[in-house]
Structure formats: structure tokens, C-alpha cells
Design a protein around this motif. Structure first.
Motif, PDB file in Angstrom:
ATOM      1  N   MET A 193      36.887  39.117 -30.978  1.00 16.45           N
ATOM      2  CA  MET A 193      36.691  38.658 -32.354  1.00 16.45           C
ATOM      3  C   MET A 193      37.509  37.400 -32.646  1.00 16.45           C
ATOM      4  O   MET A 193      37.035  36.466 -33.293  1.00 16.45           O
ATOM      5  N   LYS A 194      38.746  37.397 -32.142  1.00 16.46           N
ATOM      6  CA  LYS A 194      39.568  36.197 -32.333  1.00 16.46           C
ATOM      7  C   LYS A 194      38.934  34.988 -31.644  1.00 16.46           C
ATOM      8  O   LYS A 194      38.897  33.887 -32.194  1.00 16.46           O
ATOM      9  N   LYS A 195      38.430  35.212 -30.433  1.00 14.21           N
ATOM     10  CA  LYS A 195      37.828  34.134 -29.654  1.00 14.21           C
ATOM     11  C   LYS A 195      36.610  33.549 -30.357  1.00 14.21           C
ATOM     12  O   LYS A 195      36.362  32.341 -30.291  1.00 14.21           O
ATOM     13  N   ASN A 196      35.842  34.401 -31.057  1.00  9.96           N
ATOM     14  CA  ASN A 196      34.586  33.961 -31.669  1.00  9.96           C
ATOM     15  C   ASN A 196      34.662  33.816 -33.182  1.00  9.96           C
ATOM     16  O   ASN A 196      33.634  33.596 -33.831  1.00  9.96           O
ATOM     17  N   GLY A 197      35.872  33.937 -33.751  1.00 13.19           N
ATOM     18  CA  GLY A 197      36.051  33.602 -35.155  1.00 13.19           C
ATOM     19  C   GLY A 197      35.715  34.697 -36.147  1.00 13.19           C
ATOM     20  O   GLY A 197      35.545  34.414 -37.336  1.00 13.19           O
ATOM     21  N   TYR A 198      35.638  35.983 -35.720  1.00 11.89           N
ATOM     22  CA  TYR A 198      35.334  37.068 -36.649  1.00 11.89           C
ATOM     23  C   TYR A 198      36.630  37.658 -37.210  1.00 11.89           C
ATOM     24  O   TYR A 198      36.853  38.866 -37.163  1.00 11.89           O
ATOM     25  N   TYR A 199      37.485  36.821 -37.765  1.00 13.36           N
ATOM     26  CA  TYR A 199      38.800  37.276 -38.200  1.00 13.36           C
ATOM     27  C   TYR A 199      38.718  38.266 -39.361  1.00 13.36           C
ATOM     28  O   TYR A 199      39.531  39.188 -39.462  1.00 13.36           O
ATOM     29  N   GLU A 200      37.732  38.082 -40.249  1.00  9.60           N
ATOM     30  CA  GLU A 200      37.658  38.945 -41.425  1.00  9.60           C
ATOM     31  C   GLU A 200      37.333  40.393 -41.067  1.00  9.60           C
ATOM     32  O   GLU A 200      37.558  41.304 -41.863  1.00  9.60           O
ATOM     33  N   SER A 201      36.800  40.626 -39.859  1.00 15.46           N
ATOM     34  CA  SER A 201      36.439  41.986 -39.450  1.00 15.46           C
ATOM     35  C   SER A 201      37.450  42.598 -38.486  1.00 15.46           C
ATOM     36  O   SER A 201      37.238  43.697 -37.974  1.00 15.46           O
ATOM     37  N   ILE A 202      38.567  41.909 -38.227  1.00 12.44           N
ATOM     38  CA  ILE A 202      39.581  42.443 -37.312  1.00 12.44           C
ATOM     39  C   ILE A 202      40.369  43.603 -37.922  1.00 12.44           C
ATOM     40  O   ILE A 202      40.653  44.587 -37.215  1.00 12.44           O
ATOM     41  N   PRO A 203      40.753  43.583 -39.220  1.00 14.11           N
ATOM     42  CA  PRO A 203      41.537  44.701 -39.768  1.00 14.11           C
ATOM     43  C   PRO A 203      40.921  46.077 -39.543  1.00 14.11           C
ATOM     44  O   PRO A 203      41.646  47.025 -39.191  1.00 14.11           O
ATOM     45  N   PRO A 204      39.579  46.262 -39.719  1.00 14.20           N
ATOM     46  CA  PRO A 204      39.031  47.604 -39.442  1.00 14.20           C
ATOM     47  C   PRO A 204      39.230  48.048 -37.999  1.00 14.20           C
ATOM     48  O   PRO A 204      39.362  49.246 -37.736  1.00 14.20           O
ATOM     49  N   ILE A 205      39.241  47.097 -37.054  1.00 19.30           N
ATOM     50  CA  ILE A 205      39.448  47.472 -35.647  1.00 19.30           C
ATOM     51  C   ILE A 205      40.887  47.949 -35.445  1.00 19.30           C
ATOM     52  O   ILE A 205      41.143  48.910 -34.717  1.00 19.30           O
ATOM     53  N   TYR A 206      41.835  47.264 -36.094  1.00 18.34           N
ATOM     54  CA  TYR A 206      43.216  47.753 -36.046  1.00 18.34           C
ATOM     55  C   TYR A 206      43.305  49.176 -36.614  1.00 18.34           C
ATOM     56  O   TYR A 206      44.051  50.023 -36.109  1.00 18.34           O
ATOM     57  N   MET A 207      42.531  49.454 -37.684  1.00 19.07           N
ATOM     58  CA  MET A 207      42.553  50.794 -38.259  1.00 19.07           C
ATOM     59  C   MET A 207      41.993  51.812 -37.274  1.00 19.07           C
ATOM     60  O   MET A 207      42.438  52.962 -37.238  1.00 19.07           O
TER      61      MET A 207
ATOM     62  N   LYS B 133      29.054  36.104 -27.718  1.00 19.14           N
ATOM     63  CA  LYS B 133      29.715  36.241 -29.018  1.00 19.14           C
ATOM     64  C   LYS B 133      29.518  37.638 -29.606  1.00 19.14           C
ATOM     65  O   LYS B 133      30.318  38.092 -30.422  1.00 19.14           O
ATOM     66  N   GLU B 134      28.448  38.297 -29.195  1.00 18.42           N
ATOM     67  CA  GLU B 134      28.159  39.618 -29.747  1.00 18.42           C
ATOM     68  C   GLU B 134      28.623  40.745 -28.812  1.00 18.42           C
ATOM     69  O   GLU B 134      28.412  41.927 -29.106  1.00 18.42           O
ATOM     70  N   MET B 135      29.244  40.397 -27.693  1.00 20.77           N
ATOM     71  CA  MET B 135      29.634  41.409 -26.712  1.00 20.77           C
ATOM     72  C   MET B 135      30.634  42.412 -27.281  1.00 20.77           C
ATOM     73  O   MET B 135      30.704  43.571 -26.852  1.00 20.77           O
ATOM     74  N   TYR B 136      31.392  42.007 -28.299  1.00 26.46           N
ATOM     75  CA  TYR B 136      32.379  42.916 -28.879  1.00 26.46           C
ATOM     76  C   TYR B 136      31.707  44.168 -29.456  1.00 26.46           C
ATOM     77  O   TYR B 136      32.325  45.231 -29.563  1.00 26.46           O
ATOM     78  N   MET B 137      30.415  44.055 -29.853  1.00 27.08           N
ATOM     79  CA  MET B 137      29.722  45.216 -30.420  1.00 27.08           C
ATOM     80  C   MET B 137      29.649  46.355 -29.409  1.00 27.08           C
ATOM     81  O   MET B 137      29.951  47.511 -29.723  1.00 27.08           O
ATOM     82  N   ALA B 138      29.226  46.020 -28.169  1.00 26.99           N
ATOM     83  CA  ALA B 138      29.113  47.045 -27.124  1.00 26.99           C
ATOM     84  C   ALA B 138      30.487  47.614 -26.784  1.00 26.99           C
ATOM     85  O   ALA B 138      30.640  48.831 -26.588  1.00 26.99           O
ATOM     86  N   VAL B 139      31.493  46.751 -26.717  1.00 28.66           N
ATOM     87  CA  VAL B 139      32.844  47.222 -26.391  1.00 28.66           C
ATOM     88  C   VAL B 139      33.365  48.147 -27.493  1.00 28.66           C
ATOM     89  O   VAL B 139      33.993  49.173 -27.224  1.00 28.66           O
TER      90      VAL B 139
END
Length: 584
Positions: free
Chosen positions: A141-155, A108-114
Motif C-alpha cells: 500500500m505504501k509503494k502504491n500510494g494507498y495510505y488512507e487505507s493502511i490504518p485498517p490493516i494495522y488494526m 498495484k492490486e496485488m495487496y488484495m490477494a495478500v
């Protein structure tokens, strides 16, 4: 520097998101003191204080058993290294973070390293790799439910794409806004403000002014945006208060001002100030790139030193490579100086500005291309060096052979690149070359065939078709003749994935005709002459910097001959070299 601040803000945001479910310690005075001390040290750039406070905060979070917050602080460690332009150290820590998350099965935390790898790739100018990482972060993030933090990644993706494709950036903003409206409405105002800035960047002043009114209405309602100061600077410029806008940008925008000021001057038609400010920004950017490259190379040296204790031969090869890179750097500086010195006798300011801009872009593209062509094989060599230096590694004979082959090919790739660039000085030299070497043509062709056979695919073969006797010899410069044929063979090997590469030779009247033909992808007839220009690459995804064919033609001319592409040949590409047939 600007990238690092954005990263820290993102990391702290994730900490807040994760700890909302664990309010036991969130308001604890000790936690707040540790967090604030770490943040202040980060902002001050004080490494001694930062690492002390960071370790204390990480230990505290481990005691609270909050692994999400703990690994978020590990990301801040990587961010701090990037902020100090220690890219190799940041990369090493990001790889260690990824390895640790996999070993502990904290998927669930693997997105941090990526995400960290995405920012590192962006910092190094590898835009496509950066975008790939950020898109992977979104999926995780979508897979693990971190939807509220997805907009900054799009930015983050927008910041990578906006210079190349403004429409793609606008589409991504719409996606970010759609998610923010549902999961984090407080981000919508910031996203919309960023979108308004793109109107000014693209020259749509009417839309920008309309958007500015919307922004001020939101501000009156208590809303704020990180892009607010940029909005104010551009608004002043739109009102015609250019000098006031520039002064505001210098005072309020910090690093972003270096990008905003040339644009403000350009929109106002003040080309001289635009050029001067752009040149100042370019020099600053080049300086930062040089520091990053130096720090990265120092890290690579340190890693290779561990391996050199067991493999002395690798040490000699590494020093040779570093010396070649140093010479390459000197040549790049010399070429840059030559380009700048030729910018004289400009008739009008606008023409001068456009020429200077074009020259700066060519220099940047050349440096980035050379940097990429060097960095890629170096990364392969460094990666495999780290792999085989692992005492716990258990490799089969085939695996070790594969590692050895990849390292040798990468070393050869760098050597070819250096040879091509060194060839520039050779063909520009006014020193008279000798043509008194006795060259046995058939022997030379068979030697080249044997050398290159190991570098082609299993489905490709190299053949020699000669109409000369084995004792036939010609008087010429052997080194330059070999270089011509090597350039043409390198080109044929790159573009022939399957089929045949043939070396042909015959004597016609008083001329010696050498032919290199292949069954590869071929060359369009319209490009038959342009491919001999410097830095021309028909396929930008192939390795090399576009010097091989230009170099081979110049060398052929110095030997009293010529080289051309046979446009009547349609099964691939056929290059014909014609030289004087001077016998012994």
C-alpha cells in the motif's frame, strides 16, 4: 463470523476509495442498486442471491473499465466463503486471484490477494503467517500510494497480536493513529476508542474511565466509533452494574459479546459466571473450528479426486490418511473427556476456576498443535497434487523427483504423528504383552540405519557400532523394541542437521545396552528428565507434538527395562536403553 464482517467493511471501503476518481457511474442508479442488492444478500447469507447480484455488479464494473473496483468485489466473494466457513474454497479463490493479478501484471492490486491470505491464516489460527501477510499488505500500500487505507490493516495486525503481546498492540495503534492523522483523520477517533478498550482488557480501570470521558466528549461532538457499544458495556461494569452490562453485551455486541461477557464477570470477581460463560464461548469456538476443519477436508478430498483418476495408488493412500485423521479425532475427543471427567472434588470456587481455565488452555494448545502438525504436511501433499495434475505442467526429472520426495516425507510425517498418538493407547493398555519374539539385534540396527539414511541431510550419516556377533539374538517384543528405537532415531534426525548419528549396542552382565547418540544441538542437563514428559518440546519450531520420548520410556518399562539421557555426553545427545538380555 465476526472476521467476515470486518473484511466486508474493508472491501467496501476500498471500493469507495477507488471510485472517487471515477464519479461518472458512482451516482448512477443502476450501480447503486447493484451494490446495495449485493450487500443485502451478503448480510443475509443468501448464497443464491449473493452470487447473482455479485456477478451482475462485477460485469457492470468491467463495462466501466474499473479493474480496481472489480477485483475488490472478487475479494468480497472470498469473504463470503469465509463467512460460510468454507475456508478451503476461500483459499482456492484467493490463490486464483493472486495468479490472475500476476498474469495481468496488475501489481498495484496485488495487496488484495495478500490481504485475503492474511485473513484466511488468521481464521485458521496461523497467527505468524497472518501477521506476515498483513505487514506485506502495508508495504504494498505504501509503494502504491494507498495510505488512507493502511490504518485498517494495522488494526488487523492488532487483532492478531493483542492476545499474545498487549504492548505490541498498543505500539501498532500509535502507528495506525499517526498515519490516520495525516491521510484519513476520520479514523483517529475509532483508533483511540480501540486503545481505550485495551485498558479495560488489561485491568487498568482508572485509565479506562478517563478514556471513557474522552470518548463521550467526542460523541457529543458528533463522532462515532464501531467500538462504542463495547465501551458502554464495560462502562456499566465499571459502575458495578454487572448484570446490566452483561444484558447489554448480549443484546448489542452480537458475536463480540461472547468474548466480552467472561471478562466482565472476571473483573467483577464473579468466578462461577465467568467460568460458565468462558466454557460456553469455548464450546462455540470448538464447534466453529470443527466445521472449518470439516469443510477444509472436504475441499481437499475433491481436489485429490481429480488426481486419483490417473493415480489409483494415491487414492488408497488418501483414504488411509483420512481414516487415520478420523481415529485421531476420536482420540482427541476421548482425551478431552478424560480431562473433564477428572475435574471433581473441587474445594473452593476460585481454585476450581483456575484449574478449569488451565485445563481448557492445555486442551486448546494440544488440539492446535496436532491440527498444525497434520495441516502442514497435508497442505504440502495437496499443493503438489494440484501441481502435478496440471495438464500444462512441464517438469524435469529432478523436479518430479523433488515433488515425489516432498510428498513421501509429508506422508511419513503424518504417519509418525499417528503412530505416536496410537502409542498412547498401547502404553495405557492393561493387556499383558508377549516377549517371545526372537530378535537378531545387529540385523535390526542395520535395517533401521538403511531406512533412515534417506531421511537425513547429505551432511549427516548414520552408523552402527556393535560389540555383538551377527547371530546374537534376544527374546523380547520386536514391535515395541523397534518403536523405541524409531522414536529415538526420529528425535536424533530432527536435531542433527550436520554430523553423525550412531547406533551402539553391547551386552553388560545380564543386560542388553542400546545407545542412540548424535552430534546435534543436544539437551540442557536441567531438562534431562522433563523431556520425557508428555507434550514437552524444547524447540517449538521442530515438527512433532512431544510424545516420542515419553512413549519410548513407557515402552522400555513395559519390556522390563529403562531409558535415560546421558548427561556426561556433550557433543550432542546420547540416549541409553537398557533391557533384560533374555537369549533364545
Amino acid at each position: 463470523m465476526k472476521i467476515a464482517r470486518i473484511l466486508l467493511a474493508f472491501a467496501l471501503l476500498l471500493t469507495t476509495t477507488a471510485t472517487q476518481a471515477q464519479v461518472d457511474y458512482k451516482k448512477d442508479a443502476k450501480y447503486l442498486e447493484l451494490r446495495d442488492s449485493m450487500t443485502h444478500a451478503f448480510n443475509d447469507g443468501d448464497s443464491a442471491r449473493f452470487y447473482t447480484h455479485l456477478n451482475n455488479l462485477q460485469n457492470y464494473l468491467l463495462e466501466q473499465n474499473d479493474l480496481h473496483a472489480y477485483y475488490t468485489q472478487r475479494c468480497n466473494d472470498i469473504v463470503f466463503e469465509m463467512n460460510r466457513q468454507k475456508i478451503f474454497e476461500a483459499y482456492s479463490k484467493a490463490m486464483q486471484l493472486s495468479k490472475e493479478l500476476r498474469e495481468k501484471k496488475l501489481y498495484k492490486e496485488m495487496y488484495m490477494a495478500v490481504n485475503m491470505m492474511g485473513h484466511i491464516n488468521r481464521y485458521c489460527g496461523n497467527k505468524e503467517a497472518a501477521k506476515k501477510c498483513f505487514y506485506e499488505v502495508i508495504e504494498l500500500m505504501k509503494k502504491n500510494g494507498y495510505y488512507e487505507s493502511i490504518p485498517p490493516i494495522y488494526m488487523n495486525i492488532i487483532n492478531v497480536a493483542i492476545d499474545d503481546d498487549a504492548q505490541e498492540a498498543l505500539d501498532l495503534m500509535d502507528k495506525a493513529k499517526e498515519i490516520a492523522e495525516k491521510y484519513s483523520p476520520d479514523r483517529v477517533f475509532d483508533i483511540e476508542t480501540r486503545k481505550i478498550l485495551t485498558y479495560y482488557n488489561s485491568g487498568d480501570i482508572d485509565k479506562f474511565m478517563e478514556g471513557y470521558k474522552w470518548y463521550k466528549a467526542g460523541e457529543a461532538k458528533g463522532k462515532s466509533s464501531v467500538h462504542g457499544r463495547s465501551m458502554e458495556a464495560y462502562y456499566l461494569a465499571c459502575l458495578g452494574k454487572v448484570d446490566e452490562a452483561v444484558a447489554y453485551a448480549k443484546r448489542e455486541l452480537g458475536d463480540e459479546g461472547a468474548e466480552a461477557i467472561p471478562l466482565i464477570y472476571e473483573r467483577a470477581g464473579r468466578w462461577k459466571e465467568a467460568y460458565e460463560s468462558f466454557k460456553k464461548e469455548s464450546l462455540l469456538s470448538d464447534s466453529i473450528d470443527n466445521v472449518v476443519l470439516t469443510n477444509s477436508m472436504r475441499g481437499i478430498q475433491d481436489q485429490l479426486a481429480l488426481y486419483e483418476t490417473e493415480k489409483q495408488a494415491a487414492k488408497d493412500r488418501t483414504y488411509t490418511m483420512l481414516g487415520a485423521i478420523f481415529m485421531l479425532t476420536l482420540l482427541i475427543v476421548a482425551l478431552t473427556y478424560i480431562m473433564i471427567s477428572r475435574r471433581k472434588h473441587m474445594k473452593q470456587l476460585r481454585v476450581a476456576y483456575n484449574k478449569a481455565m488451565e485445563s481448557e488452555k492445555m486442551k486448546t494448545a494440544f488440539i492446535q498443535n496436532v491440527s498444525h502438525e497434520v495441516r502442514t504436511p497435508l497442505n504440502i501433499i495437496t499443493g503438489f497434487a494440484q501441481v502435478i495434475s496440471d495438464p500444462d505442467l512441464a517438469c524435469s526429472a529432478d523436479e518430479r523427483k523433488h515433488i515425489s520426495t516432498m510428498m513421501q516425507r509429508s506422508t511419513r510425517q503424518v504417519t509418525i504423528l499417528i503412530d505416536e498418538i496410537l502409542g498412547l493407547s498401547l502404553i495405557e493398555s492393561t493387556e499383558k504383552i508377549h516377549k517371545d519374539d526372537t530378535v537378531h539385534v545387529n540385523q535390526t540396527l542395520h535395517t533401521l540405519r538403511d531406512e533412515y539414511q534417506e531421511y537425513v541431510n547429505n551432511d549427516t550419516r548414520i552408523e552402527v557400532a556393535s560389540e555383538l556377533s551377527d547371530n546374537y539374538a534376544v527374546k523380547t517384543n520386536e514391535s515395541m523394541l523397534r518403536r523405541i528405537l524409531i522414536c529415538l532415531l526420529d528425535n536424533a534426525v530432527k536435531y542433527t542437521e550436520k554430523g553423525t548419528i550412531t547406533l551402539r549396542v553391547k551386552q553388560a552382565a545380564e543386560e542388553l545396552q542400546l545407545v542412540v547418540e548424535d552430534t546435534g544441538s543436544g539437551v540442557p542437563e536441567a531438562e534431562a528428565e522433563r523431556i520425557f514428559d508428555r507434550f514437552v518440546k524444547l524447540d517449538k519450531f521442530k515438527e512433532g507434538i512431544g510424545l516420542g520420548l515419553s512413549l519410548s520410556r513407557k515402552l522400555a518399562e513395559q519390556l522390563g527395562g529403562k531409558i535415560k539421557l546421558d548427561t556426561t555426553y556433550t557433543d550432542g545427545a546420547r540416549f541409553i536403553v537398557t533391557l533384560p538380555a533374555r537369549g533364545e
